[in-house]
Write an enzyme that holds these catalytic residues in place. Structure first.
Site, PDB file in Angstrom:
ATOM      1  N   ARG A  81      -7.824  -6.805  20.980  1.00  0.00           N
ATOM      2  CA  ARG A  81      -8.691  -5.626  20.193  1.00  0.00           C
ATOM      3  C   ARG A  81      -7.581  -5.038  19.457  1.00  0.00           C
ATOM      4  NH1 ARG A  81     -14.000  -3.050  21.778  1.00  0.00           N
ATOM      5  NH2 ARG A  81     -12.705  -1.136  23.061  1.00  0.00           N
ATOM      6  N   LYS A 183     -11.029  -0.492  16.230  1.00  0.00           N
ATOM      7  CA  LYS A 183     -10.873   0.314  16.862  1.00  0.00           C
ATOM      8  C   LYS A 183      -9.930   1.374  15.874  1.00  0.00           C
ATOM      9  CE  LYS A 183     -11.880   2.798  21.014  1.00  0.00           C
ATOM     10  NZ  LYS A 183     -13.138   2.985  20.797  1.00  0.00           N
ATOM     11  N   GLU A 219     -24.532   1.481  15.426  1.00  0.00           N
ATOM     12  CA  GLU A 219     -24.107   1.294  16.056  1.00  0.00           C
ATOM     13  C   GLU A 219     -24.027   3.454  17.066  1.00  0.00           C
ATOM     14  OE1 GLU A 219     -20.328   0.337  17.590  1.00  0.00           O
ATOM     15  OE2 GLU A 219     -19.466   0.947  15.695  1.00  0.00           O
TER      16      GLU A 219
END
Ligand code: PLP
Ligand code: COI
Length: 340
Positions: A81, A183, A219
């Site tokens: 990620r 992220k 989210e």
């Protein structure tokens, strides 16, 4: 450092470890990387991270098992990620091997900060990568640093596994086709104002809806949602603008292959939320935090599981996931990486 730590009463807070890992990218290549003791970063006043927020990070944990080993949970997915985040932010990629080497070195050097088994605390590891060289025209930085730090932490939400109350935010955390699925530090800067408002109103977190239509569940600022239907199915929202949580992907597998549940990964309309019987937030920091109620502009959605304890299905998921992470339940192949 004397490890006189009250493991049972730690919050989710920064503390200074003995060692941190740093590697620098310069002239087209990453250097070998090393552990250092200086907790201060020295960078250009015009660094890309300071001017244009060119930064990405990760979060994972190290656990002490009952028999005293130190393990980490699916760090290969965090490495991948971070690589995906780097691509999107024009940061020179690091390799999976470099990530794993940094993790092994860091946790081993700080092994006396890994909390004892059963203490409720864990060692939180924060890898991050940022433009450290100077840039004034909008462009990628000419130099980068990849760092990894760690600190022992307790529960992310005060009260641990007690259900929390959250609110529906009027702000967005990510744009359609933006950076919600990586992220990037900038996503979290985006969420600070909304987070502060939620806290001031007595809520633990925000539920963000899809930025395009505001009809679908996305989210929170730091975790994905899981829902349980009346007939015991696990439902998790699918969207291009949410972070692909390692915890959520693991829970989907655990639910289907270990607990024999039906699992749906699909768009979740906000209008169907009252039909669910349990709700939780999942993530490395959050683990699984049960949600007792959601406030939608003054209108409350209360889950059958209530505000006192986790619902039975989420409890089963929680026990199975943490059992695997702490090493007392057998893990699916490749999920546990031991630090030796
Ligand atoms: N969503 C956001 C926005 C996060 O910051 C995090 C934390 O990493 C998560 C979800 C959960 O992801 P993971 O389970 O990989 O920690
Ligand atoms: C994590 O769970 O590791 C995160 O990065 C979430 C963060 C907002 C604390």
């Amino acid at each position: 450092m004397a490890k006189n730590i009250d493991w049972g009463n730690l919050g989710f807070e920064y503390s200074v470890a003995d060692y941190r890992y740093v590697s620098t990218w310069k002239d087209g290549a990453w250097d070998k990387g090393e552990l250092i003791t200086d907790p201060t970063v020295h960078i250009s006043e015009c660094a890309g991270v300071l001017q244009y927020s060119q930064s990405a990070f990760e979060g994972l944990k190290a656990y002490r098992t009952e028999d005293g080993r130190i393990v980490t949970f699916r760090p290969d997915l965090n490495a991948q990620r971070l690589i995906d985040s780097c691509k999107r932010l024009v940061i020179p990629e690091i390799s999976q091997e470099k990530f794993m080497d940094a993790l092994d070195q860091l946790v081993k050097a700080n092994s006396d900060l890994v909390p004892p088994y059963g203490s409720g605390a864990t060692l939180y590891v924060r890898p991050y990568i940022f433009g450290s060289g100077p840039v004034i025209g909008v462009a990628p930085a000419p130099e980068f640093q990849f760092r990894m730090i760690c600190m022992p932490v307790g529960p992310y939400f005060k009260g641990g596994a007690k259900p929390i109350a959250i609110k529906v935010s009027d702000f967005d955390r990510a744009a359609p086709h933006g950076t919600g699925n990586i992220k990037a530090g900038l996503n979290y800067a985006m969420s600070l104002y909304a987070g502060q408002q939620a806290h001031a109103e007595g809520f633990a977190e925000n539920m963000y809806l899809d930025p395009g239509t505001r009809t679908k569940v996305e989210e929170t600022g730091g975790a994905n949602f899981i829902f349980v239907t009346k007939d015991g199915k696990l439902v998790t929202p699918k969207s291009d603008s949410i972070l692909p949580s390692v915890t959520r992907r693991s829970l989907m597998y655990v639910a289907e292959h270990i607990l024999g549940m039906e699992v749906e990964h699909r768009e979740v309309l906000f209008s169907e939320v009252p039909d669910f019987v349990e709700c939780g937030l999942c993530g490395t920091a959050a683990v699984i935090s049960p949600v007792g109620k959601i406030n939608d502009h003054g209108k409350e959605i209360c889950f059958a599981s209530g505000m006192d304890e986790m619902g039975p299905v989420i409890k089963k998921l929680y026990d199975t996931l943490t059992g695997i992470q702490m090493g007392h339940l057998e893990a699916p192949e490749g999920w546990i990486h031991e630090i030796k």
